[in-house]
Design an enzyme around this catalytic site. Structure first.
Site, PDB file in Angstrom:
ATOM      1  CG  ASP A 187      -2.196   1.263   1.335  1.00  0.00           C
ATOM      2  OD1 ASP A 187      -2.915   0.629  -0.195  1.00  0.00           O
ATOM      3  OD2 ASP A 187      -1.610   2.016   2.223  1.00  0.00           O
ATOM      4  CD  GLU A 200      -1.221   6.131   2.892  1.00  0.00           C
ATOM      5  OE1 GLU A 200      -2.751   6.945   2.643  1.00  0.00           O
ATOM      6  OE2 GLU A 200      -2.604   5.070   3.517  1.00  0.00           O
ATOM      7  CD  GLU A 225      -6.298  18.508  -0.665  1.00  0.00           C
ATOM      8  OE1 GLU A 225      -6.178  19.129  -1.237  1.00  0.00           O
ATOM      9  OE2 GLU A 225      -6.172  19.827   0.767  1.00  0.00           O
ATOM     10  CG  HIS A 249      -6.245   5.658   4.787  1.00  0.00           C
ATOM     11  ND1 HIS A 249      -6.694   5.830   3.584  1.00  0.00           N
ATOM     12  CD2 HIS A 249      -7.291   5.982   5.593  1.00  0.00           C
ATOM     13  CE1 HIS A 249      -7.544   5.586   3.266  1.00  0.00           C
ATOM     14  NE2 HIS A 249      -7.929   5.827   4.468  1.00  0.00           N
ATOM     15  CG  ASP A 291      -4.374   1.636   4.869  1.00  0.00           C
ATOM     16  OD1 ASP A 291      -4.246   0.971   6.266  1.00  0.00           O
ATOM     17  OD2 ASP A 291      -4.761   2.226   4.714  1.00  0.00           O
TER      18      ASP A 291
END
Length: 229
Positions: free
Chosen positions: A7, A9, A52, A150, A155
């Site tokens: 995963d 980010e 965000e 997250h 994850d």
């Protein structure tokens, strides 16, 4: 069979628009069982962090400012990934960022034939349902208590459990048919393939056959000799 569940980010949704990778987490599976071997790095994106994006993963530009650049970890990452299948949720997104960073470093891109997309598998297995990682963890009873934000490694660990469930559950790792080669399923095949083990043939000893024949002969008016009225 070795597989890597991973995963990422990022600072946003589009690498071509200037977004960058900020974290990658990878978990190794062998025959769909986690080995405990993993790869995890935070990466300095060399840019600001949009508010965000920070709300999603909690990684600030200040936190990442002293972390290594992608080029500093790329060799170790590529060695860990090897040449095995790479499993991700909405894998096109993660492959896009990873290949963007690899290209930026002048490294060969990951071939998309290695891609296993759990989102695609989930849509086939559970049409009409929610297919987020949270929703799939809830469906399969996977503990989400540690997931406040997250995080790439967490994850990936959760997704590894989801992937095992999506592709048949723990029974595929029992190893009861050690002489039967394990065939890798495509994402489209995984939910529908029926696994059938070859029949096992047992030779009945002659003495047992003779005893059985004698027993049958000793029966008085067995049912199969009666005529139904």
């Amino acid at each position: 069979m070795r597989e890597i569940v991973f995963d990422t980010e990022t600072t946003g949704l589009s690498f071509p628009s200037g977004d960058r990778l900020v974290e990658i987490g990878c978990v190794e599976l062998v025959n769909r069982v986690p080995t405990g071997n993993h790869f995890h790095r935070y990466i300095n994106p060399e840019r600001d962090m949009p508010a965000e994006a920070e709300r999603v993963h909690g990684l600030s530009a200040r936190f990442l400012s002293d972390k290594p650049l992608f080029g500093d970890v790329v060799e170790e990452l590529v060695d860990f990934l090897g040449d095995c299948p790479l499993v991700a949720h909405n894998a096109t997104f993660d492959f896009g960022f990873l290949n963007g960073e690899l290209d930026r470093c002048g490294r060969p891109l990951l071939c998309t034939t290695r891609m296993v997309d759990t989102l695609g598998i989930a849509r086939i297995r559970h049409p009409g349902a929610k297919h987020t990682l949270d929703a799939l963890c809830s469906r399969y009873g996977i503990d989400l208590s540690a997931r406040q934000l997250h995080g790439a490694l967490l994850d990936a660990q959760l997704l590894a459990q989801v992937y095992v469930e999506l592709t048949g559950g723990r029974q595929i790792t029992l190893g009861l048919a050690v002489d039967t080669p394990v065939m890798r399923e495509t994402p489209a095949e995984a939910p529908t393939r029926v696994h059938v083990r070859p029949a096992r043939h047992f030779a009945v000893p002659v003495a047992e056959l003779e005893r059985h024949a004698a027993f049958v002969q000793s029966l008085e008016e067995p049912l199969w000799t009666q005529v139904a009225h």
